[in-house]
Design a protein around this motif. Structure first.
Motif, PDB file in Angstrom:
ATOM      1  N   TRP A   8      15.572 -17.918  -0.596  1.00  0.00           N
ATOM      2  CA  TRP A   8      14.504 -16.705  -1.094  1.00  0.00           C
ATOM      3  C   TRP A   8      14.635 -16.750  -2.399  1.00  0.00           C
ATOM      4  O   TRP A   8      13.534 -16.570  -3.460  1.00  0.00           O
ATOM      5  CB  TRP A   8      14.791 -15.590  -0.275  1.00  0.00           C
ATOM      6  CG  TRP A   8      14.126 -15.651   1.261  1.00  0.00           C
ATOM      7  CD1 TRP A   8      14.677 -15.751   2.256  1.00  0.00           C
ATOM      8  CD2 TRP A   8      12.737 -15.659   1.243  1.00  0.00           C
ATOM      9  NE1 TRP A   8      13.863 -15.938   3.180  1.00  0.00           N
ATOM     10  CE2 TRP A   8      12.701 -15.997   2.697  1.00  0.00           C
ATOM     11  CE3 TRP A   8      11.580 -15.761   0.626  1.00  0.00           C
ATOM     12  CZ2 TRP A   8      11.290 -16.066   3.395  1.00  0.00           C
ATOM     13  CZ3 TRP A   8      10.329 -15.632   1.051  1.00  0.00           C
ATOM     14  CH2 TRP A   8      10.366 -16.074   2.622  1.00  0.00           C
ATOM     15  N   ILE A  20       5.502 -14.721  -1.144  1.00  0.00           N
ATOM     16  CA  ILE A  20       5.436 -13.362  -0.705  1.00  0.00           C
ATOM     17  C   ILE A  20       4.127 -13.474   0.419  1.00  0.00           C
ATOM     18  O   ILE A  20       4.099 -13.108   1.477  1.00  0.00           O
ATOM     19  CB  ILE A  20       5.396 -12.277  -1.545  1.00  0.00           C
ATOM     20  CG1 ILE A  20       6.478 -12.344  -2.510  1.00  0.00           C
ATOM     21  CG2 ILE A  20       5.104 -10.866  -1.154  1.00  0.00           C
ATOM     22  CD1 ILE A  20       7.909 -11.884  -1.860  1.00  0.00           C
ATOM     23  N   GLY A  66      13.343  -5.975   3.402  1.00  0.00           N
ATOM     24  CA  GLY A  66      12.726  -6.922   3.106  1.00  0.00           C
ATOM     25  C   GLY A  66      11.543  -6.885   2.211  1.00  0.00           C
ATOM     26  O   GLY A  66      10.536  -7.038   2.106  1.00  0.00           O
ATOM     27  N   GLY A  68      11.008  -7.870  -1.023  1.00  0.00           N
ATOM     28  CA  GLY A  68      10.188  -8.852  -1.811  1.00  0.00           C
ATOM     29  C   GLY A  68      10.323  -8.524  -3.057  1.00  0.00           C
ATOM     30  O   GLY A  68      11.452  -7.506  -3.713  1.00  0.00           O
ATOM     31  N   ARG A  71       5.749  -5.543  -3.552  1.00  0.00           N
ATOM     32  CA  ARG A  71       4.215  -5.324  -3.021  1.00  0.00           C
ATOM     33  C   ARG A  71       4.096  -4.101  -2.410  1.00  0.00           C
ATOM     34  O   ARG A  71       2.835  -3.427  -2.683  1.00  0.00           O
ATOM     35  CB  ARG A  71       4.059  -6.629  -2.377  1.00  0.00           C
ATOM     36  CG  ARG A  71       2.385  -6.655  -2.054  1.00  0.00           C
ATOM     37  CD  ARG A  71       1.977  -8.150  -1.755  1.00  0.00           C
ATOM     38  NE  ARG A  71       2.525  -8.287  -0.317  1.00  0.00           N
ATOM     39  CZ  ARG A  71       2.111  -8.900   0.777  1.00  0.00           C
ATOM     40  NH1 ARG A  71       0.636  -9.043   0.782  1.00  0.00           N
ATOM     41  NH2 ARG A  71       2.626  -9.334   1.771  1.00  0.00           N
ATOM     42  N   PHE A  72       4.539  -3.627  -1.408  1.00  0.00           N
ATOM     43  CA  PHE A  72       4.428  -2.488  -0.705  1.00  0.00           C
ATOM     44  C   PHE A  72       5.367  -1.317  -1.240  1.00  0.00           C
ATOM     45  O   PHE A  72       4.793  -0.071  -1.016  1.00  0.00           O
ATOM     46  CB  PHE A  72       4.915  -2.768   0.799  1.00  0.00           C
ATOM     47  CG  PHE A  72       4.401  -3.868   1.649  1.00  0.00           C
ATOM     48  CD1 PHE A  72       3.002  -4.514   1.386  1.00  0.00           C
ATOM     49  CD2 PHE A  72       5.202  -4.445   2.741  1.00  0.00           C
ATOM     50  CE1 PHE A  72       2.447  -5.368   1.851  1.00  0.00           C
ATOM     51  CE2 PHE A  72       4.412  -5.671   3.285  1.00  0.00           C
ATOM     52  CZ  PHE A  72       3.314  -5.999   2.856  1.00  0.00           C
ATOM     53  N   ASP A  87      16.703  -5.999   0.111  1.00  0.00           N
ATOM     54  CA  ASP A  87      16.303  -7.605   0.324  1.00  0.00           C
ATOM     55  C   ASP A  87      17.527  -8.308   0.127  1.00  0.00           C
ATOM     56  O   ASP A  87      18.602  -7.990  -0.517  1.00  0.00           O
ATOM     57  CB  ASP A  87      15.209  -7.988  -0.710  1.00  0.00           C
ATOM     58  CG  ASP A  87      14.427  -9.104  -0.390  1.00  0.00           C
ATOM     59  OD1 ASP A  87      13.263  -8.815  -0.061  1.00  0.00           O
ATOM     60  OD2 ASP A  87      15.040 -10.210  -0.467  1.00  0.00           O
ATOM     61  N   ILE A  88      17.541  -9.541   0.740  1.00  0.00           N
ATOM     62  CA  ILE A  88      18.649 -10.428   0.767  1.00  0.00           C
ATOM     63  C   ILE A  88      18.743 -11.148  -0.554  1.00  0.00           C
ATOM     64  O   ILE A  88      19.566 -11.941  -0.911  1.00  0.00           O
ATOM     65  CB  ILE A  88      18.603 -11.329   1.881  1.00  0.00           C
ATOM     66  CG1 ILE A  88      19.784 -12.095   2.205  1.00  0.00           C
ATOM     67  CG2 ILE A  88      17.381 -12.444   1.615  1.00  0.00           C
ATOM     68  CD1 ILE A  88      19.865 -13.126   3.510  1.00  0.00           C
ATOM     69  N   GLY A 113      22.053  -9.501   4.663  1.00  0.00           N
ATOM     70  CA  GLY A 113      21.135 -10.184   5.460  1.00  0.00           C
ATOM     71  C   GLY A 113      20.919  -9.639   6.918  1.00  0.00           C
ATOM     72  O   GLY A 113      20.028 -10.208   7.628  1.00  0.00           O
ATOM     73  N   ALA A 130       7.535  -5.101   7.104  1.00  0.00           N
ATOM     74  CA  ALA A 130       6.538  -6.239   7.338  1.00  0.00           C
ATOM     75  C   ALA A 130       6.560  -7.474   6.559  1.00  0.00           C
ATOM     76  O   ALA A 130       6.784  -7.602   5.381  1.00  0.00           O
ATOM     77  CB  ALA A 130       5.044  -5.227   6.836  1.00  0.00           C
ATOM     78  N   TYR A 145      19.220  -5.516  12.529  1.00  0.00           N
ATOM     79  CA  TYR A 145      18.346  -4.664  11.520  1.00  0.00           C
ATOM     80  C   TYR A 145      17.821  -3.638  12.254  1.00  0.00           C
ATOM     81  O   TYR A 145      17.494  -2.440  11.893  1.00  0.00           O
ATOM     82  CB  TYR A 145      17.422  -5.325  10.741  1.00  0.00           C
ATOM     83  CG  TYR A 145      17.765  -6.000   9.599  1.00  0.00           C
ATOM     84  CD1 TYR A 145      18.461  -5.245   8.541  1.00  0.00           C
ATOM     85  CD2 TYR A 145      17.502  -7.365   9.067  1.00  0.00           C
ATOM     86  CE1 TYR A 145      18.704  -5.881   7.279  1.00  0.00           C
ATOM     87  CE2 TYR A 145      17.941  -8.042   7.802  1.00  0.00           C
ATOM     88  CZ  TYR A 145      18.530  -7.005   6.972  1.00  0.00           C
ATOM     89  OH  TYR A 145      19.011  -7.699   5.777  1.00  0.00           O
TER      90      TYR A 145
HETATM   91  C1  LIG Z   1       7.489 -12.914   2.815  1.00  0.00           C
HETATM   92  S1  LIG Z   1       8.570 -11.815   1.834  1.00  0.00           S
HETATM   93  C2  LIG Z   1       7.933 -10.375   2.074  1.00  0.00           C
HETATM   94  C3  LIG Z   1       7.927  -9.501   1.287  1.00  0.00           C
HETATM   95  C4  LIG Z   1       7.532  -8.294   1.440  1.00  0.00           C
HETATM   96  N1  LIG Z   1       7.645  -7.460   2.855  1.00  0.00           N
HETATM   97  C5  LIG Z   1       5.837  -8.023   1.165  1.00  0.00           C
HETATM   98  O1  LIG Z   1       5.365  -8.636   2.211  1.00  0.00           O
HETATM   99  O2  LIG Z   1       5.366  -7.989   0.093  1.00  0.00           O
HETATM  100  C6  LIG Z   1      10.042 -11.942   2.874  1.00  0.00           C
HETATM  101  C7  LIG Z   1      11.136 -11.307   2.205  1.00  0.00           C
HETATM  102  O3  LIG Z   1      12.076 -11.137   3.172  1.00  0.00           O
HETATM  103  C8  LIG Z   1      13.143 -11.354   2.582  1.00  0.00           C
HETATM  104  N2  LIG Z   1      13.940 -11.642   3.562  1.00  0.00           N
HETATM  105  C9  LIG Z   1      14.238 -12.774   4.165  1.00  0.00           C
HETATM  106  N3  LIG Z   1      15.548 -12.663   5.196  1.00  0.00           N
HETATM  107  C10 LIG Z   1      15.813 -11.500   4.946  1.00  0.00           C
HETATM  108  C11 LIG Z   1      17.125 -10.863   5.547  1.00  0.00           C
HETATM  109  N4  LIG Z   1      17.725 -11.475   6.325  1.00  0.00           N
HETATM  110  N5  LIG Z   1      17.397  -9.547   5.263  1.00  0.00           N
HETATM  111  C12 LIG Z   1      16.595  -9.202   4.238  1.00  0.00           C
HETATM  112  N6  LIG Z   1      15.632  -9.598   3.305  1.00  0.00           N
HETATM  113  C13 LIG Z   1      15.052 -10.580   3.935  1.00  0.00           C
HETATM  114  C14 LIG Z   1      12.862 -12.358   1.542  1.00  0.00           C
HETATM  115  O4  LIG Z   1      13.859 -12.454   0.453  1.00  0.00           O
HETATM  116  C15 LIG Z   1      11.518 -11.977   1.023  1.00  0.00           C
HETATM  117  O5  LIG Z   1      11.689 -11.026   0.046  1.00  0.00           O
END
Ligand SMILES: C[S@@+](CC[C@H](N)C(=O)[O-])C[C@H]1O[C@@H](n2cnc3c(N)ncnc32)[C@H](O)[C@@H]1O
Length: 266
Positions: A8, A20, A66, A68, A71-72, A87-88, A113, A130, A145
């Protein structure tokens, strides 16, 4: 989990917004349009919060798992007293800090994570996630989680979760996560104290958007199981995907902006 963090981090460096949410035809996001999708997603979340919640968002705290690039989190912070995003990826969090710098009520934290170790029990009124669980490859991390969200929620707090059930590698980008089934969720949450308020699937979407809404109910085990809970058909992303589909047209429309802007058209 180090692999996932590295993945990521590198996706964020390659493109801040495109991993994203993946645009069709390799198009790059216009920043304003990207953030508009977040505003509309949060409108959808707010529909559920009004429907099931007991505490007015302006007096409540919300945690996003998560988050990112925020955005939300940004539109959540406009509605809620406090918005915390975890976030990770450090790189995603750096972007989130920049994107959300105008808002004073946002807290960002790096996770390992799978847990919310830095957050204390019974501390949030709402928790949302989401577009994240469909990317987590280890089901145990997803299960963890879910238990952690219930731990950090206050009694009666709501957990609103969306993920793509039918996600395949070729749909969008990033990682394809572990399959999430009702039976696996029942086993993972055995002994947890919550009630299921909604299990819904978006009937119009090939990636099968699933929404779960859970209420933390200390002292009360679930009366239903995920396996037996009647799934409703409900559109989750109305007005969000539509924006993406019309992106090119929107660009054309915006190509020659009017010379003078007014609050209304005469
Ligand atoms: C597709 S993005 C979506 C971000 C945000 N929820 C959005 O829709 O705008 C997925 C996000 O999940 C995070 N992510 C992935 N695996 C994760 C984990 N195990 N724990 C926390 N965050 C994680 C990634 O770093 C990334 O920022």
């Amino acid at each position: 989990m180090t692999d996932m963090r590295e993945l990521w981090n590198s996706l964020n460096k390659e493109s801040e917004f495109n991993f994203i949410s993946h645009l069709q035809n390799g198009q790059e996001w216009d920043k304003a349009e990207f953030h508009l999708t977040g505003i509309r997603f949060v409108d959808r979340m707010a529909d559920r919060i009004v429907e099931y919640g007991t505490l007015e968002p302006s007096r409540a705290s919300v945690l996003e798992i998560g988050c990112g690039v925020g955005r939300f989190l940004k539109p959540l912070a406009c509605r809620f007293r406090l918005a915390c995003g975890v976030d990770i990826s450090e790189e995603m969090l750096k972007s989130a800090a920049t994107q959300c710098s105008c808002l004073p009520n946002i807290v960002l934290q790096l996770t390992d994570g799978r847990t919310l170790n830095n957050l204390i029990d019974n501390s949030f009124d709402y928790c949302v996630s989401a577009g994240v669980f469909q990317h987590i490859t280890d089901f145990e991390a997803i299960a963890s989680y879910m238990r952690e969200a219930l731990r950090v929620l206050k009694p009666d707090g709501l957990f609103l979760l969306q993920f793509e059930g039918n996600r395949k590698e070729e749909q969008g980008q990033g990682q394809t996560g572990a399959k999430i089934t009702a039976a696996k969720l029942d086993a993972a949450l055995a002994g947890a104290e919550f009630q299921i308020l909604e299990v819904s699937a978006d009937p119009t979407d090939a990636v099968r958007n699933i929404v779960l809404v859970l209420r933390k109910t200390p002292g009360q085990a679930p009366v239903d199981t995920f396996k037996t809970y009647p799934m409703t058909k409900r559109r989750w992303m109305e007005g969000v995907y539509d924006d993406i589909k019309t992106k090119t047209q929107m660009h054309e429309r915006q190509a020659a902006p009017p010379l003078t802007m007014t609050f209304y058209d005469a």
